[in-house]
Design a protein around this motif. Structure first.
Motif, PDB file in Angstrom:
ATOM      1  N   MET A   1       2.099   1.760  -3.449  1.00  0.00           N
ATOM      2  CA  MET A   1       1.010   2.172  -4.345  1.00  0.00           C
ATOM      3  C   MET A   1       0.632   3.636  -4.108  1.00  0.00           C
ATOM      4  O   MET A   1       0.411   4.393  -5.042  1.00  0.00           O
ATOM      5  CB  MET A   1      -0.231   1.284  -4.121  1.00  0.00           C
ATOM      6  CG  MET A   1      -0.114  -0.129  -4.660  1.00  0.00           C
ATOM      7  SD  MET A   1       0.082  -0.175  -6.457  1.00  0.00           S
ATOM      8  CE  MET A   1      -1.513   0.488  -6.976  1.00  0.00           C
TER       9      MET A   1
ATOM     10  N   GLU B   1      -0.713  16.171   0.351  1.00  0.00           N
ATOM     11  CA  GLU B   1      -0.734  15.724  -1.043  1.00  0.00           C
ATOM     12  C   GLU B   1      -1.446  16.731  -1.947  1.00  0.00           C
ATOM     13  O   GLU B   1      -1.023  16.978  -3.077  1.00  0.00           O
ATOM     14  CB  GLU B   1      -1.419  14.356  -1.149  1.00  0.00           C
ATOM     15  CG  GLU B   1      -0.585  13.205  -0.615  1.00  0.00           C
ATOM     16  CD  GLU B   1       0.721  13.046  -1.378  1.00  0.00           C
ATOM     17  OE1 GLU B   1       0.679  13.023  -2.617  1.00  0.00           O
ATOM     18  OE2 GLU B   1       1.776  12.966  -0.725  1.00  0.00           O
TER      19      GLU B   1
ATOM     20  N   GLU C   1     -10.465   2.567   0.625  1.00  0.00           N
ATOM     21  CA  GLU C   1      -9.148   2.007   0.315  1.00  0.00           C
ATOM     22  C   GLU C   1      -9.159   1.462  -1.121  1.00  0.00           C
ATOM     23  O   GLU C   1      -8.217   1.659  -1.878  1.00  0.00           O
ATOM     24  CB  GLU C   1      -8.802   0.896   1.323  1.00  0.00           C
ATOM     25  CG  GLU C   1      -7.449   0.240   1.106  1.00  0.00           C
ATOM     26  CD  GLU C   1      -6.272   1.213   1.110  1.00  0.00           C
ATOM     27  OE1 GLU C   1      -6.330   2.244   1.801  1.00  0.00           O
ATOM     28  OE2 GLU C   1      -5.299   0.945   0.372  1.00  0.00           O
TER      29      GLU C   1
ATOM     30  N   ARG D   1      -8.566  11.317  -6.410  1.00  0.00           N
ATOM     31  CA  ARG D   1      -7.636  10.438  -5.708  1.00  0.00           C
ATOM     32  C   ARG D   1      -7.291  11.048  -4.338  1.00  0.00           C
ATOM     33  O   ARG D   1      -7.219  10.341  -3.328  1.00  0.00           O
ATOM     34  CB  ARG D   1      -6.369  10.288  -6.556  1.00  0.00           C
ATOM     35  CG  ARG D   1      -5.330   9.363  -5.974  1.00  0.00           C
ATOM     36  CD  ARG D   1      -4.052  10.084  -5.621  1.00  0.00           C
ATOM     37  NE  ARG D   1      -3.145   9.191  -4.923  1.00  0.00           N
ATOM     38  CZ  ARG D   1      -2.253   9.605  -4.040  1.00  0.00           C
ATOM     39  NH1 ARG D   1      -2.112  10.878  -3.772  1.00  0.00           N
ATOM     40  NH2 ARG D   1      -1.489   8.733  -3.424  1.00  0.00           N
TER      41      ARG D   1
ATOM     42  N   LEU E   1      -7.909   9.606  -0.658  1.00  0.00           N
ATOM     43  CA  LEU E   1      -6.793   9.503   0.292  1.00  0.00           C
ATOM     44  C   LEU E   1      -7.208  10.039   1.660  1.00  0.00           C
ATOM     45  O   LEU E   1      -6.862   9.470   2.697  1.00  0.00           O
ATOM     46  CB  LEU E   1      -5.599  10.300  -0.257  1.00  0.00           C
ATOM     47  CG  LEU E   1      -4.261  10.149   0.461  1.00  0.00           C
ATOM     48  CD1 LEU E   1      -3.625   8.813   0.117  1.00  0.00           C
ATOM     49  CD2 LEU E   1      -3.316  11.279   0.082  1.00  0.00           C
TER      50      LEU E   1
ATOM     51  N   LEU F   1      -9.184   4.413  -3.510  1.00  0.00           N
ATOM     52  CA  LEU F   1      -7.847   5.036  -3.553  1.00  0.00           C
ATOM     53  C   LEU F   1      -6.898   4.246  -4.457  1.00  0.00           C
ATOM     54  O   LEU F   1      -6.231   4.812  -5.325  1.00  0.00           O
ATOM     55  CB  LEU F   1      -7.267   5.133  -2.135  1.00  0.00           C
ATOM     56  CG  LEU F   1      -5.802   5.578  -2.037  1.00  0.00           C
ATOM     57  CD1 LEU F   1      -5.605   6.985  -2.586  1.00  0.00           C
ATOM     58  CD2 LEU F   1      -5.311   5.510  -0.583  1.00  0.00           C
ATOM     59  N   GLN F   2      -6.866   2.923  -4.267  1.00  0.00           N
ATOM     60  CA  GLN F   2      -5.933   2.115  -5.078  1.00  0.00           C
ATOM     61  C   GLN F   2      -6.328   2.130  -6.552  1.00  0.00           C
ATOM     62  O   GLN F   2      -5.463   2.103  -7.434  1.00  0.00           O
ATOM     63  CB  GLN F   2      -5.839   0.684  -4.549  1.00  0.00           C
ATOM     64  CG  GLN F   2      -5.225   0.564  -3.149  1.00  0.00           C
ATOM     65  CD  GLN F   2      -3.943   1.363  -2.992  1.00  0.00           C
ATOM     66  OE1 GLN F   2      -3.202   1.632  -3.938  1.00  0.00           O
ATOM     67  NE2 GLN F   2      -3.667   1.793  -1.756  1.00  0.00           N
TER      68      GLN F   2
ATOM     69  N   ALA G   1      -9.419   7.315   3.138  1.00  0.00           N
ATOM     70  CA  ALA G   1      -8.764   6.031   3.419  1.00  0.00           C
ATOM     71  C   ALA G   1      -7.624   6.194   4.424  1.00  0.00           C
ATOM     72  O   ALA G   1      -7.433   5.349   5.290  1.00  0.00           O
ATOM     73  CB  ALA G   1      -8.247   5.402   2.132  1.00  0.00           C
ATOM     74  N   ASN G   2      -6.856   7.269   4.291  1.00  0.00           N
ATOM     75  CA  ASN G   2      -5.715   7.474   5.201  1.00  0.00           C
ATOM     76  C   ASN G   2      -6.073   8.537   6.227  1.00  0.00           C
ATOM     77  O   ASN G   2      -6.538   8.217   7.294  1.00  0.00           O
ATOM     78  CB  ASN G   2      -4.461   7.847   4.416  1.00  0.00           C
ATOM     79  CG  ASN G   2      -3.994   6.690   3.528  1.00  0.00           C
ATOM     80  OD1 ASN G   2      -4.667   5.666   3.421  1.00  0.00           O
ATOM     81  ND2 ASN G   2      -2.862   6.845   2.887  1.00  0.00           N
TER      82      ASN G   2
ATOM     83  N   GLU H   1      -2.859  13.875   5.828  1.00  0.00           N
ATOM     84  CA  GLU H   1      -2.016  13.387   4.731  1.00  0.00           C
ATOM     85  C   GLU H   1      -2.542  13.931   3.394  1.00  0.00           C
ATOM     86  O   GLU H   1      -1.757  14.314   2.516  1.00  0.00           O
ATOM     87  CB  GLU H   1      -2.025  11.852   4.722  1.00  0.00           C
ATOM     88  CG  GLU H   1      -1.003  11.272   3.745  1.00  0.00           C
ATOM     89  CD  GLU H   1      -1.014   9.743   3.709  1.00  0.00           C
ATOM     90  OE1 GLU H   1      -1.434   9.105   4.699  1.00  0.00           O
ATOM     91  OE2 GLU H   1      -0.593   9.194   2.673  1.00  0.00           O
TER      92      GLU H   1
ATOM     93  N   LYS I   1       0.831  -1.209   0.000  1.00  0.00           N
ATOM     94  CA  LYS I   1       0.000   0.000   0.000  1.00  0.00           C
ATOM     95  C   LYS I   1       0.863   1.256   0.000  1.00  0.00           C
ATOM     96  O   LYS I   1       0.573   2.206  -0.718  1.00  0.00           O
ATOM     97  CB  LYS I   1      -0.945   0.004   1.198  1.00  0.00           C
ATOM     98  CG  LYS I   1      -1.701   1.329   1.346  1.00  0.00           C
ATOM     99  CD  LYS I   1      -2.782   1.293   2.400  1.00  0.00           C
ATOM    100  CE  LYS I   1      -3.226   2.696   2.838  1.00  0.00           C
ATOM    101  NZ  LYS I   1      -3.737   3.550   1.768  1.00  0.00           N
TER     102      LYS I   1
END
Lengths: 113, 411
Positions: A31, B354, B316, B338, B342, B319-320, B345-346, B350, A28
């Protein structure tokens, strides 16, 4: 816009055995990091990972098995980014997950032929 | 309104494109206007004749029959037939011109497919591809096209004229590409279909019916590719899946006043469950072969958005999928989405770091995203970003949406 090669190196034989969960977390991180570069429109080619096997061919057709997984800094993979300067390339490389595992990123400007 | 007055516009929308595709293929791009004249003339005759004699038992068959006769008459009397086609016949393919004009379902389908590939030829500009597709493949009137693009008829006429000139100059053949070319050529076709769909889905035009028509026409073209064995490829199924998922929310996206309702505030009861399951069906069918196209990734993202509940698994995955999508093809909107994924998911923290790297400083969505990310972390910064977004937004709808966000901060 210039292109820079990122070469990821690490001592892969010294890496501790990790659980499946840790491996997933690690994937992860890669990625997300790769996604971050792509989201900045700075990824030229995500490149590939390399296996731990290898061969080296020398003059007079001498072939040896590359001791790639045993040497201290073997190449685990590569990518190509597109930025204007080494400074920017270094800035991008700072988030690379290989760093937290004791590895390094070699950054080389590509001389377009 | 009499039945006839309703029927002819309806038939025009469904049958004009079929007749014209067959005629185009018959006459070739050199005589594109003649094909259009004959098709148009057929409908004129219908309007006159049905008004006097009443609607025939099978109106569609009637139209086909009249179109065939008109085409035959034209070929018989035209001097072009004598001077151009006959010499051409002698050196080339005899079969094309000797054949009766064939309006069988099979040939209509083939002609439309071939037309799709001809229009979406790499030498034709994207803008022209869309215009031609709307006119020829979807049977849109010039006025409707102008409405969809928020421009005037004259501009559209010029655009179409130039595009047809180009088709002639490049001597583009109305045919399916060869097996070896198919994937490359399909890419342009799919891109145009997706643009058509987006034109309807995101258009600023107030005409909701027209916008919906655009979306469903794009889906119809994609279905045609799937129905044909030769063009039924995984990425085509992925695109149809994606459009089904998006279209399922069509009615939930606007309130009675036509104001946009954002995803989070949508009433899921208004989501079309048939289209969602259709999307799932084509997503499954797209899962063959070994190539992941951007349509696969976007369809999978759209699939997760059909699940309203916020779970870590959902974000998640999204995001991937965006991480992969951006590696295949960068777009500012994917970069913004995206970053939003993020944050879910995070973490917001963060995502802010970004987001600051994206530097999309002329994009109001960028500042809207930053505003959302700062909300609850630093409301002053959130407001500054929303203000910036407001000043950059061009349409009334966008400004309204942003104003609501500013207002909600001050509550």
């Amino acid at each position: 816009m210039k292109e820079f090669l990122f070469v990821y190196r690490n001592d892969f034989s010294a890496l501790p055995n990790i659980t499946k969960e840790e491996a997933q977390k690690n994937t992860k991180k890669w990625m997300d990091w790769m996604g971050s570069i792509a989201a900045q429109n700075k990824l030229s080619n995500k490149g590939n990972r390399l296996t731990t096997t290898g061969r080296v061919l020398r003059a007079n057709n001498k072939v040896t098995d590359g001791p790639y997984s045993e040497i201290k800094e073997s190449i685990g993979g590569y990518s190509i980014v597109k930025v204007d300067s080494y400074e920017e390339a270094v800035e991008l490389a700072k988030g690379c997950p290989v760093l937290s595992l004791g590895g390094n990123v070699e950054i080389r400007e590509i001389d377009q032929l | 309104m009499t039945k006839q007055q309703e029927l002819i516009p309806h038939l025009f929308r469904t049958e004009y494109r079929k007749i014209v595709s067959v005629l185009y293929r018959h006459f070739g791009f050199d005589q594109i206007e003649i094909a259009e004249d004959i098709a148009g003339d057929t409908f004129l005759t219908a309007a006159e004749s049905w008004g006097l004699k009443g609607i025939p038992q099978n109106p569609t068959a009637w139209l086909y029959h009249v179109a065939k006769n008109k085409a035959k008459n034209y070929l018989n009397r035209s001097s072009i037939y004598e001077n151009k086609i006959i010499p051409e016949l002698q050196k080339n393919d005899l079969s094309v011109y000797q054949k009766e004009i064939d309006l069988s379902p099979q040939n209509i389908n083939n002609s439309q497919l071939q037309m799709m590939f001809a229009i979406c030829h790499p030498s034709i500009s994207e803008e022209a591809q869309i215009g031609l597709s709307l006119r020829i493949l979807c049977g849109f009137g010039i006025e409707e096209i102008a409405d969809a693009f928020l421009t005037n008829k004259e501009t559209i006429n010029k655009r179409l004229f130039r595009a047809k000139e180009k088709l002639r100059e490049e001597k583009i053949k109305i045919e399916l590409p060869s097996e070896s070319e198919i994937d490359g050529r399909l890419e342009a076709v799919l891109r145009t279909i997706y643009l058509l769909f987006n034109e309807g889905y995101y258009s600023v035009s107030q005409n909701k019916t027209l916008r919906k028509d655009l979306c469903f026409d794009a889906m119809r073209l994609c279905s045609m590719l799937i129905e044909n064995e030769f063009t039924n490829r995984p990425q085509v199924n992925a695109l149809l899946s994606l459009m089904c998922f998006h279209a399922s929310r069509f009615d939930a996206r606007f309130d009675e006043k036509g104001e946009a309702i954002l995803y989070d505030d949508q009433d899921t009861a208004l989501w079309d469950s048939d289209l969602i399951s259709k999307g799932g069906y084509f997503l499954n069918r797209s899962a063959s072969g070994n190539k992941i196209s951007k349509y696969h990734l976007e369809a999978a993202i759209a699939y997760w958005h059909t699940k309203k509940e916020d779970t870590n698994e959902k974000w998640e995955n999204i995001l991937q999928l965006y991480n992969q999508l951006l590696q295949i093809e960068y777009s500012p909107i994917a970069a913004l989405n995206r970053t939003y994924a993020l944050s879910k998911a995070n973490s917001k923290e963060e995502a802010i770091i970004e987001a600051e790297k994206l530097n999309l400083n002329d994009n109001h969505f960028y500042f809207t995203l930053l505003g959302e990310l700062y909300r609850g972390i630093d409301d002053n910064k959130a407001k500054q970003n929303f203000d910036k977004a407001f000043s950059l937004a061009k349409t009334q709808t966008d400004k309204q949406t942003i104003q609501k966000k500013i207002d909600s901060l001050l509550l």
